[in-house]
Design a protein around this motif. Structure first.
Motif, PDB file in Angstrom:
ATOM      1  N   VAL A 239      -8.249 -15.643  12.790  1.00 12.70           N
ATOM      2  CA  VAL A 239      -7.928 -15.361  11.385  1.00 12.70           C
ATOM      3  C   VAL A 239      -7.834 -13.850  11.162  1.00 12.70           C
ATOM      4  CG1 VAL A 239      -8.761 -15.528   9.003  1.00 12.70           C
ATOM      5  CG2 VAL A 239      -8.911 -17.513  10.515  1.00 12.70           C
ATOM      6  N   THR A 240      -8.710 -13.083  11.808  1.00 13.15           N
ATOM      7  CA  THR A 240      -8.658 -11.613  11.700  1.00 13.15           C
ATOM      8  C   THR A 240      -7.335 -11.076  12.227  1.00 13.15           C
ATOM      9  OG1 THR A 240     -11.058 -11.460  11.956  1.00 13.15           O
ATOM     10  CG2 THR A 240      -9.789  -9.463  12.370  1.00 13.15           C
ATOM     11  N   LEU A 241      -6.894 -11.583  13.384  1.00 14.55           N
ATOM     12  CA  LEU A 241      -5.611 -11.160  13.953  1.00 14.55           C
ATOM     13  C   LEU A 241      -4.461 -11.486  12.999  1.00 14.55           C
ATOM     14  CD1 LEU A 241      -5.964 -12.219  17.709  1.00 14.55           C
ATOM     15  CD2 LEU A 241      -6.082  -9.916  16.757  1.00 14.55           C
ATOM     16  N   VAL A 242      -4.507 -12.658  12.394  1.00 13.56           N
ATOM     17  CA  VAL A 242      -3.447 -13.065  11.468  1.00 13.56           C
ATOM     18  C   VAL A 242      -3.415 -12.133  10.257  1.00 13.56           C
ATOM     19  CG1 VAL A 242      -2.688 -14.878   9.887  1.00 13.56           C
ATOM     20  CG2 VAL A 242      -3.434 -15.475  12.194  1.00 13.56           C
ATOM     21  N   ILE A 243      -4.582 -11.840   9.689  1.00 14.58           N
ATOM     22  CA  ILE A 243      -4.648 -10.958   8.522  1.00 14.58           C
ATOM     23  C   ILE A 243      -4.078  -9.588   8.857  1.00 14.58           C
ATOM     24  CG2 ILE A 243      -6.219  -9.740   6.966  1.00 14.58           C
ATOM     25  CD1 ILE A 243      -8.050 -12.209   7.098  1.00 14.58           C
ATOM     26  N   LEU A 244      -4.449  -9.058  10.027  1.00 14.08           N
ATOM     27  CA  LEU A 244      -3.942  -7.749  10.447  1.00 14.08           C
ATOM     28  C   LEU A 244      -2.425  -7.773  10.601  1.00 14.08           C
ATOM     29  CD1 LEU A 244      -6.674  -6.815  13.081  1.00 14.08           C
ATOM     30  CD2 LEU A 244      -6.273  -5.682  10.888  1.00 14.08           C
ATOM     31  N   TYR A 245      -1.919  -8.842  11.222  1.00 16.16           N
ATOM     32  CA  TYR A 245      -0.478  -8.909  11.426  1.00 16.16           C
ATOM     33  C   TYR A 245       0.258  -9.014  10.098  1.00 16.16           C
ATOM     34  CZ  TYR A 245       3.708  -9.368  14.188  1.00 16.16           C
ATOM     35  OH  TYR A 245       4.921  -9.107  14.757  1.00 16.16           O
ATOM     36  N   VAL A 246      -0.289  -9.789   9.167  1.00 16.07           N
ATOM     37  CA  VAL A 246       0.354  -9.937   7.863  1.00 16.07           C
ATOM     38  C   VAL A 246       0.407  -8.587   7.146  1.00 16.07           C
ATOM     39  CG1 VAL A 246       0.105 -10.959   5.565  1.00 16.07           C
ATOM     40  CG2 VAL A 246      -0.228 -12.375   7.587  1.00 16.07           C
ATOM     41  N   VAL A 247      -0.673  -7.810   7.226  1.00 17.27           N
ATOM     42  CA  VAL A 247      -0.709  -6.488   6.581  1.00 17.27           C
ATOM     43  C   VAL A 247       0.343  -5.567   7.193  1.00 17.27           C
ATOM     44  CG1 VAL A 247      -2.094  -4.402   6.246  1.00 17.27           C
ATOM     45  CG2 VAL A 247      -3.121  -6.654   5.881  1.00 17.27           C
ATOM     46  N   PHE A 248       0.367  -5.485   8.536  1.00 14.48           N
ATOM     47  CA  PHE A 248       1.322  -4.601   9.200  1.00 14.48           C
ATOM     48  C   PHE A 248       2.759  -5.073   8.967  1.00 14.48           C
ATOM     49  CE2 PHE A 248      -2.287  -3.895  12.447  1.00 14.48           C
ATOM     50  CZ  PHE A 248      -2.888  -2.996  11.592  1.00 14.48           C
ATOM     51  N   PHE A 249       2.967  -6.394   8.997  1.00 13.80           N
ATOM     52  CA  PHE A 249       4.287  -6.965   8.725  1.00 13.80           C
ATOM     53  C   PHE A 249       4.741  -6.597   7.321  1.00 13.80           C
ATOM     54  CE2 PHE A 249       6.570 -10.390   6.580  1.00 13.80           C
ATOM     55  CZ  PHE A 249       7.692 -10.547   7.381  1.00 13.80           C
ATOM     56  N   GLY A 250       3.821  -6.687   6.364  1.00  8.66           N
ATOM     57  CA  GLY A 250       4.164  -6.371   4.982  1.00  8.66           C
ATOM     58  C   GLY A 250       4.607  -4.925   4.823  1.00  8.66           C
ATOM     59  N   ILE A 251       3.852  -3.990   5.409  1.00 10.68           N
ATOM     60  CA  ILE A 251       4.199  -2.570   5.305  1.00 10.68           C
ATOM     61  C   ILE A 251       5.535  -2.300   5.990  1.00 10.68           C
ATOM     62  CG2 ILE A 251       3.515  -0.243   5.982  1.00 10.68           C
ATOM     63  CD1 ILE A 251       0.593  -1.193   5.735  1.00 10.68           C
ATOM     64  N   ASP A 252       5.721  -2.858   7.187  1.00  6.22           N
ATOM     65  CA  ASP A 252       6.959  -2.695   7.949  1.00  6.22           C
ATOM     66  C   ASP A 252       8.165  -3.130   7.127  1.00  6.22           C
ATOM     67  OD1 ASP A 252       8.993  -2.588   9.795  1.00  6.22           O
ATOM     68  OD2 ASP A 252       8.170  -4.109  11.127  1.00  6.22           O
ATOM     69  N   ASN A 253       8.083  -4.300   6.507  1.00  3.54           N
ATOM     70  CA  ASN A 253       9.233  -4.849   5.805  1.00  3.54           C
ATOM     71  C   ASN A 253       9.430  -4.263   4.408  1.00  3.54           C
ATOM     72  OD1 ASN A 253      10.638  -7.262   7.350  1.00  3.54           O
ATOM     73  ND2 ASN A 253       8.467  -7.280   7.875  1.00  3.54           N
ATOM     74  N   ILE A 254       8.354  -3.778   3.783  1.00  3.46           N
ATOM     75  CA  ILE A 254       8.520  -3.051   2.521  1.00  3.46           C
ATOM     76  C   ILE A 254       9.327  -1.785   2.767  1.00  3.46           C
ATOM     77  CG2 ILE A 254       7.289  -1.668   0.806  1.00  3.46           C
ATOM     78  CD1 ILE A 254       5.078  -3.813   0.895  1.00  3.46           C
ATOM     79  N   ILE A 255       9.003  -1.095   3.870  1.00  4.00           N
ATOM     80  CA  ILE A 255       9.761   0.114   4.222  1.00  4.00           C
ATOM     81  C   ILE A 255      11.207  -0.246   4.529  1.00  4.00           C
ATOM     82  CG2 ILE A 255       9.968   2.007   5.886  1.00  4.00           C
ATOM     83  CD1 ILE A 255       6.914   1.911   6.191  1.00  4.00           C
ATOM     84  N   TRP A 256      11.406  -1.367   5.268  1.00  7.15           N
ATOM     85  CA  TRP A 256      12.773  -1.766   5.593  1.00  7.15           C
ATOM     86  C   TRP A 256      13.571  -2.108   4.332  1.00  7.15           C
ATOM     87  CZ3 TRP A 256      15.701  -6.209   4.883  1.00  7.15           C
ATOM     88  CH2 TRP A 256      16.945  -6.187   5.517  1.00  7.15           C
ATOM     89  N   LEU A 257      12.955  -2.804   3.384  1.00 10.87           N
ATOM     90  CA  LEU A 257      13.641  -3.146   2.138  1.00 10.87           C
ATOM     91  C   LEU A 257      14.036  -1.878   1.377  1.00 10.87           C
ATOM     92  CD1 LEU A 257      11.503  -6.178   0.925  1.00 10.87           C
ATOM     93  CD2 LEU A 257      13.877  -6.235   1.702  1.00 10.87           C
ATOM     94  N   TYR A 258      13.200  -0.842   1.495  1.00 10.06           N
ATOM     95  CA  TYR A 258      13.573   0.427   0.877  1.00 10.06           C
ATOM     96  C   TYR A 258      14.775   1.053   1.580  1.00 10.06           C
ATOM     97  CZ  TYR A 258      13.510   5.468   0.096  1.00 10.06           C
ATOM     98  OH  TYR A 258      13.886   6.756  -0.149  1.00 10.06           O
ATOM     99  N   THR A 259      14.820   0.953   2.905  1.00  9.68           N
ATOM    100  CA  THR A 259      15.902   1.604   3.651  1.00  9.68           C
ATOM    101  C   THR A 259      17.269   0.982   3.371  1.00  9.68           C
ATOM    102  OG1 THR A 259      15.608   0.174   5.599  1.00  9.68           O
ATOM    103  CG2 THR A 259      14.311   2.223   5.501  1.00  9.68           C
TER     104      THR A 259
END
Length: 318
Positions: A239-259
């Motif tokens: 569950v910890t790994l999943v939470i971490l991945y979701v956080v990093f995925f969210g930041i990655d794709n928020i930046i991509w949506l901005y680009t």
């Protein structure tokens, strides 16, 4: 070097120095178990493949980014860039899909025999090899087009619109629609895995809560308590790994949506996105090492051997 280059090189150097040794420890620990015990559990096989995937991402992306930050931009020719981008896409996709597979298996492993997931307790271990091979082939086939559009240098050093700029390699999309289509395709693909991981993590947490409530009222044997504690620790780690991945995925794709709202993306924005896209490769093995009893046991054994050797040598010299 400018300030951005120093910060970039330092950040990716830290990721590299953590990711490579940590993932090597995970891989070597499980491989040692494989040769000494002649068997690995299903979760161990998935974790070993995940560590190998993260290790490859560190070699393919973190090291070149560190060198680029130090000013070494001419790292590859066109073919080298195509291979690098192709491998990164493959292993990045494998990273999220293997994390998802680990989460699904852990949910299945702790599910009651009356659960709808119960039949998967034997199916996943039985077909695990086929699942992993299928994932490798899937991401290889999905990464070819991006690799084809990759070059090592630009005409007149002019960066055209809708270019993914790594400084040492450039992924050039012919138009806005191609840029959007590829980006949304990757995001939607990852989002499917994210949603599945989130659902399974919620299911795991619900099972752990229910078990906690039962333990308060029922006294079980020491053996069953130890087994439950091991399952609980493993489930919490997943569950910890999943939470971490979701956080990093969210930041990655928020930046991509901005680009996608601008035609030319600054190098700084690309650096930040790449950093968060590779951050999981360093954090994941740390979580595994600190929570997996087999790896912790191997490390303790190595530490004990190192402590015993100087004592033996000093005794021999007396």
């Amino acid at each position: 070097m400018d300030t951005r280059g120093i910060i970039k090189a330092s950040g990716f150097l830290i990721l590299t120095t953590i990711s490579i040794p940590a993932n090597l420890i995970v891989c070597c620990a499980f491989l040692h178990n494989r040769f000494t015990e002649a068997k690995l559990l299903t979760a161990d096989i998935i974790l070993c493949n995940l560590a190998f995937t993260n290790l490859m991402v560190a070699f393919i992306r973190s090291i070149p980014q560190t060198l680029a930050g130090l000013g070494y931009l001419h790292l590859f020719d066109d073919d080298g860039c195509k291979i690098t981008i192709f491998c990164f896409r493959v292993f990045r996709g494998l990273s999220i899909s293997l994390t998802c597979l680990l989460c699904v298996y852990q949910a299945v492993a702790i599910s009651p025999v009356t659960s709808l997931l119960a039949p998967l307790k034997t199916r996943i271990p039985q077909y695990l090899l086929y699942i992993v091979v299928f994932l490798y082939l899937l991401y290889c086939s999905m990464s070819v087009m991006t690799a084809v559009n990759t070059v090592s240098s630009l005409i007149n050093n002019t960066i055209p619109p809708y270019t993914y700029n790594l400084e040492y390699c450039f992924v050039i999309y012919k138009d806005y629609y191609s840029y959007i289509l590829v980006g949304f395709g990757v995001m939607c693909r990852d989002l499917v895995f994210i949603m599945l991981m989130t659902i399974m993590s919620g299911y795991i947490l619900r099972l752990l809560y229910q078990h906690g409530q039962k333990v308060k009222n029922i006294r079980s044997s020491d053996r069953s308590q130890k087994e439950r504690r091991a399952e609980t620790k493993a489930s919490k780690a997943v569950v910890t790994l999943v939470i971490l991945y979701v956080v990093f995925f969210g930041i990655d794709n928020i930046i991509w949506l901005y680009t996608i709202t601008i035609s030319k993306v600054s190098v700084l924005i690309s650096d930040i996105r790449i950093f968060f896209a590779t951050l999981y490769t360093s954090v994941c093995p740390i979580v595994v090492i600190t929570t997996n009893p087999k790896i912790k046991g191997k490390l303790k054994l190595i530490k004990l051997k190192k402590e015993v050797q100087p004592t033996e040598n000093s005794t021999c010299t007396q």
